[in-house]
Motif scaffolding. Structure first.
Motif, short mmCIF file in Angstrom:
data_model
loop_
_atom_site.label_atom_id
_atom_site.label_comp_id
_atom_site.label_asym_id
_atom_site.label_seq_id
_atom_site.Cartn_x
_atom_site.Cartn_y
_atom_site.Cartn_z
N ASP A 4 0.85 -1.18 0.00
CA ASP A 4 0.00 0.00 0.00
C ASP A 4 0.89 1.23 0.00
N LEU A 5 0.82 2.00 -1.07
CA LEU A 5 1.73 3.12 -1.24
C LEU A 5 1.15 4.44 -0.77
N ASP A 6 0.16 4.39 0.11
CA ASP A 6 -0.40 5.61 0.66
C ASP A 6 -0.12 5.67 2.15
N THR A 43 8.78 7.75 -0.12
CA THR A 43 7.67 8.61 -0.55
C THR A 43 7.78 8.96 -2.03
N CYS A 46 6.22 6.17 -3.79
CA CYS A 46 4.77 6.26 -3.61
C CYS A 46 4.16 7.29 -4.54
N SER A 53 -1.35 11.83 -3.75
CA SER A 53 -1.48 11.31 -2.40
C SER A 53 -1.04 12.38 -1.39
N SER A 56 1.35 11.01 1.30
CA SER A 56 2.75 10.85 0.88
C SER A 56 3.47 12.20 0.84
#
Length: 82
Positions: A4-6, A43, A46, A53, A56
């Motif tokens: 999960d890149l958030d 980040t 991300c 985001s 991020s």
């Protein structure tokens, strides 16, 4: 990878643990800078997948503001890119 890149779910507690780790475990400034460099790099990855985001961007800004040797010129280039 199912990463999960958030950053919306981990920000306050995670930031506090980073600061606590710096105080309790890191011996010197070099180790702290290296840890923050990894956070900033994360980040960046991300933002490649989700440039809108807010979590991020906020986590990145936080890391840069406490980094003793923040590279603001690189940050401006990244902002211009997005």
């Amino acid at each position: 990878d199912n990463l999960d890149l958030d950053f919306t779910s981990c920000s306050p507690k995670y930031r506090l643990s980073l600061i606590t780790n710096k105080i309790l475990h890191f011996v010197g400034r070099k180790e702290f800078c290296e840890k923050l460099d990894k956070e900033i790099k994360l980040t960046e990855h991300c933002l490649l997948s989700n440039p809108k985001s807010y979590g991020s961007w906020h986590h990145r800004y936080w890391g840069l503001t406490i980094h003793p040797k923040a590279n603001w010129a690189k940050e401006l280039k990244l902002c211009m890119h997005y």
